[in-house]
Design an enzyme around this catalytic site. Structure first.
Site, PDB file in Angstrom:
ATOM      1  N   ARG A 118     100.785  26.340 -61.200  1.00 56.57           N
ATOM      2  CA  ARG A 118     102.011  27.143 -61.313  1.00 56.57           C
ATOM      3  C   ARG A 118     103.210  26.201 -61.364  1.00 56.57           C
ATOM      4  O   ARG A 118     103.452  25.460 -60.407  1.00 56.57           O
ATOM      5  CB  ARG A 118     102.116  28.093 -60.108  1.00 56.57           C
ATOM      6  CG  ARG A 118     103.378  28.896 -60.125  1.00 56.57           C
ATOM      7  CD  ARG A 118     103.522  29.878 -58.966  1.00 56.57           C
ATOM      8  NE  ARG A 118     104.869  30.391 -59.015  1.00 56.57           N
ATOM      9  CZ  ARG A 118     105.628  30.658 -57.971  1.00 56.57           C
ATOM     10  NH1 ARG A 118     105.168  30.528 -56.754  1.00 56.57           N
ATOM     11  NH2 ARG A 118     106.863  31.083 -58.140  1.00 56.57           N
ATOM     12  N   HIS A 160     113.003  29.956 -60.840  1.00 59.65           N
ATOM     13  CA  HIS A 160     112.750  29.547 -59.454  1.00 59.65           C
ATOM     14  C   HIS A 160     114.034  28.884 -58.946  1.00 59.65           C
ATOM     15  O   HIS A 160     114.050  27.698 -58.618  1.00 59.65           O
ATOM     16  CB  HIS A 160     111.536  28.626 -59.390  1.00 59.65           C
ATOM     17  CG  HIS A 160     110.891  28.551 -58.030  1.00 59.65           C
ATOM     18  ND1 HIS A 160     109.548  28.747 -57.823  1.00 59.65           N
ATOM     19  CD2 HIS A 160     111.406  28.295 -56.808  1.00 59.65           C
ATOM     20  CE1 HIS A 160     109.255  28.609 -56.532  1.00 59.65           C
ATOM     21  NE2 HIS A 160     110.380  28.330 -55.891  1.00 59.65           N
ATOM     22  N   GLU A 200     110.821  35.213 -55.714  1.00 58.01           N
ATOM     23  CA  GLU A 200     111.420  35.599 -54.438  1.00 58.01           C
ATOM     24  C   GLU A 200     112.890  35.993 -54.508  1.00 58.01           C
ATOM     25  O   GLU A 200     113.762  35.319 -53.928  1.00 58.01           O
ATOM     26  CB  GLU A 200     111.277  34.442 -53.439  1.00 58.01           C
ATOM     27  CG  GLU A 200     109.856  34.034 -53.159  1.00 58.01           C
ATOM     28  CD  GLU A 200     109.766  32.981 -52.049  1.00 58.01           C
ATOM     29  OE1 GLU A 200     110.802  32.413 -51.667  1.00 58.01           O
ATOM     30  OE2 GLU A 200     108.655  32.749 -51.552  1.00 58.01           O
ATOM     31  N   ASN A 332     104.113  35.734 -52.313  1.00 54.21           N
ATOM     32  CA  ASN A 332     104.230  34.460 -51.598  1.00 54.21           C
ATOM     33  C   ASN A 332     104.168  34.786 -50.119  1.00 54.21           C
ATOM     34  O   ASN A 332     105.021  35.514 -49.605  1.00 54.21           O
ATOM     35  CB  ASN A 332     105.572  33.783 -51.891  1.00 54.21           C
ATOM     36  CG  ASN A 332     105.664  33.263 -53.319  1.00 54.21           C
ATOM     37  OD1 ASN A 332     104.681  33.280 -54.062  1.00 54.21           O
ATOM     38  ND2 ASN A 332     106.828  32.810 -53.708  1.00 54.21           N
ATOM     39  N   GLU A 394     101.945  31.777 -53.657  1.00 56.66           N
ATOM     40  CA  GLU A 394     102.281  30.673 -52.750  1.00 56.66           C
ATOM     41  C   GLU A 394     101.707  30.941 -51.373  1.00 56.66           C
ATOM     42  O   GLU A 394     101.742  32.078 -50.894  1.00 56.66           O
ATOM     43  CB  GLU A 394     103.798  30.518 -52.559  1.00 56.66           C
ATOM     44  CG  GLU A 394     104.514  29.791 -53.649  1.00 56.66           C
ATOM     45  CD  GLU A 394     106.012  29.646 -53.372  1.00 56.66           C
ATOM     46  OE1 GLU A 394     106.403  29.538 -52.192  1.00 56.66           O
ATOM     47  OE2 GLU A 394     106.769  29.656 -54.348  1.00 56.66           O
TER      48      GLU A 394
HETATM   49  C1  GAL Z   1     109.139  29.483 -50.906  1.00 55.80           C
HETATM   50  C2  GAL Z   1     109.712  28.900 -52.178  1.00 55.80           C
HETATM   51  C3  GAL Z   1     109.219  27.524 -52.478  1.00 55.80           C
HETATM   52  C4  GAL Z   1     109.052  26.643 -51.264  1.00 55.80           C
HETATM   53  C5  GAL Z   1     108.373  27.381 -50.122  1.00 55.80           C
HETATM   54  C6  GAL Z   1     108.307  26.621 -48.815  1.00 55.80           C
HETATM   55  O1  GAL Z   1     110.022  30.432 -50.387  1.00 55.80           O
HETATM   56  O2  GAL Z   1     109.405  29.726 -53.257  1.00 55.80           O
HETATM   57  O3  GAL Z   1     110.072  26.970 -53.440  1.00 55.80           O
HETATM   58  O4  GAL Z   1     110.193  26.003 -50.932  1.00 55.80           O
HETATM   59  O5  GAL Z   1     109.003  28.588 -49.865  1.00 55.80           O
HETATM   60  O6  GAL Z   1     109.477  26.778 -48.093  1.00 55.80           O
END
Ligand code: GAL
Length: 536
Positions: A118, A160, A200, A332, A394
């Protein structure tokens, strides 16, 4: 099994030695056994269709690419925010130099047996205002081609967080340009099978337009609602461009959005007010975006009541375009917190119950290790919106504050345990509650620029030495863990579906082995409830 999967196994066998993979029995409670049962069930139930389970790892453009002013890239809100010293005095100017190092990083992913990667496209790299930037577009064509050449499928995020600095999420005028940008990228990358429009929106709206801790740093009582409103419209715009111009000729491709939420658990599950608060909080965090997209097309009733006159209103036409605008549920997931109705609203979140922490601390203040939160969240999504499939886009954990010593950071057995515990919960939700998970993507391939925390918090499966200008990468134990888990599970799933044993590399697949290794490494520290100081 695909030819590429066979090749992976053959190479791994040469390196690691082989054994016969058998279909595990129903009472096999190892992570590998549970995942095999879960994926086999998803296959048998038709949840996966003719696809294999997605095993991926993720990055985002601003966090890894660097090359902030190369190849015609124009500034984003995050360039400005970081240049003003607001990201712990770090910037993404160089980041981990993925822009130049991606061929090397792709070899690493391949070595770790990931089937998917990704990445996100930097909007300011591919467009200067409404003008195309061919050099930037070519970068993503090259990256995609290199992935496919190595049998890794891209999962591509359009946004993003690195918004071109001529735009502002509070202004609806960015909806049309976002649609044009999406159109350009859909056209440029015809081989991409998975697209995510926005990553997000809760985070970039709340942290960027209410609390002011993420770019553009706005502090306001209500602007985050306008941000969210325009984000949903922009997402729906991109999805409708996809549907009208591309879907018919690419029926295999899926387009969606990815949402985040910490599970909000009632502090006292026997107190109806805590239970009601938990439900309302889930509406305000996840329902804010999920209900318009996967439910009614409109905001949850509780959100409208909570924000009253400040709640934005969709037209009927907008609702119709937002409803159903995602082919899967992108999630995520990291952590959980308690909500306490006896405290005034705004002070109602806590990580303590009877003096006990909800889970182990990590390097990130907001992230406690709460594996049960993952299965609870997955079941909740299934029960409320019943999507055809959920892709975990994620999941991961940070360290890097308690220790900056490379050897300690590379021997990240605590991260191995984190993944084992979260994957176990995911597999159980799939097996016991029919949650249709079709993919799992670990955050992150590399240690990288962790937004306002700069480089202090490390989420990588691979260590990056930020003190060395060459930014060398070293695979961590957690990376090795996935490298053995993925082919082992794949071979076992194969054995289950054909009834034949299949050959698989076994070294490192055994859960016990990781626990023993850690105990040795840590001088007898306990796998369960050990002193996990270093995870901070
Ligand atoms: C998510 C975000 C990522 C990464 C991860 C860890 O919210 O999409 O870019 O930073 O958290 O904090």
């Amino acid at each position: 099994m695909t030819l590429s999967a066979l090749r992976v196994i053959a190479v791994s066998c040469l390196l690691l030695g082989c054994a016969l993979a058998q279909c595990p029995s129903g009472d096999d409670s190892s992570v590998q056994g549970l995942l095999t049962q879960a994926i086999s069930k998803a296959k048998a139930d038709g949840v996966l269709g003719d696809k294999d389970f997605i095993w991926g790892t993720a990055t985002a453009a601003y966090q890894v690419e660097g090359a902030w002013n190369e190849g015609g890239r124009v500034p984003s809100l995050w360039d400005n925010f970081a240049h003003e010293g607001k990201a712990s005095n770090d910037t993404g100017d160089v980041a981990v130099d993925f822009y130049h190092k991606y061929p090397e990083d792709i070899q690493m992913m391949k070595q770790l047996n990931f089937t998917h990667f990704r990445y996100s496209i930097s909007w300011p790299r591919v467009m200067n205002g409404l003008q195309r930037n061919e050099e930037g577009i070519q970068f993503y064509k090259d990256l995609t081609a290199e992935l496919l050449k190595n049998n890794i499928e891209p999962v591509v995020t359009l946004f993003h967080w690195d918004l071109p600095d001529i735009y502002d999420w509070r202004n609806e005028s960015l909806v049309e340009p976002f649609g044009q940008y999406a159109d350009i990228m859909f056209e440029a990358l015809p081989d991409v099978k998975y697209w995510l429009t926005l990553n997000e929106p809760w985070v970039f709206c709340k942290l960027g337009y209410q609390w002011g801790v993420y770019a553009p740093g706005v502090v306001s009582e209500t602007d985050f609602l306008t941000c969210g409103h325009n984000a949903l419209k922009a997402h729906a715009k991109a999805y409708s461009v996809w549907k009208t111009k591309y879907q018919a000729s690419r029926p295999d491709t899926k387009v969606g959005i990815t949402l985040n939420a910490d599970w909000r658990a009632a502090l006292d599950p026997t107190n109806p007010d805590d239970v009601a608060l938990s439900s309302k909080e889930m509406d305000l965090v996840l329902g804010w975006f999920a209900e318009p997209v996967y439910g009614s097309g409109d905001y949850p009733q509780s959100l409208k009541e909570h924000f009253a006159a400040d709640a934005p209103v969709f037209t009927e036409e907008e609702k119709a375009s937002i409803k159903g605008s995602s082919d899967f549920f992108g999630l995520n997931f990291y952590t959980a917190i308690y909500v306490d109705s006896t405290k005034p609203y705004g002070q109602h979140e806590t990580v303590h119950r009877n003096g006990e922490l909800i889970g182990e601390e990590t390097a990130s203040e907001w992230l406690h290790i709460v594996p049960w939160g993952f299965s609870t969240m997955l079941k909740y999504i299934k029960n409320v919106w019943n999507p055809p499939s959920i892709i975990v886009t994620e999941n991961g954990v940070s360290d890097g504050r308690a220790s900056t010593d490379k050897e300690t950071l590379v021997n990240d057995y605590g991260r191995v345990k984190f993944y084992q515990d979260y994957l176990t919960e995911m597999a159980k939700a799939m097996i016991e509650d029919d949650v249709p998970v079709t993919g799992y993507i670990a955050w992150s391939l590399l240690d990288n620029f962790e937004w306002s925390q700069g480089y202090a918090e490390r989420f990588g499966l691979t260590h990056v030495d930020f003190d060395d200008p060459a930014l060398p990468r070293t695979v961590k134990k957690s990376g090795e863990y996935f490298g053995s888990l993925i082919p082992n599970v794949t071979a076992q799933v194969e054995a289950c579906s054909t009834g034949n044993d299949s050959t698989v590399a076994t070294q490192g697949g055994d859960q016990q082995q990781w626990q023993d290794d850690w105990q040795q490494q840590d001088g007898g520290d306990n796998w369960e409830g050990g002193d996990q100081q270093w995870l901070r």
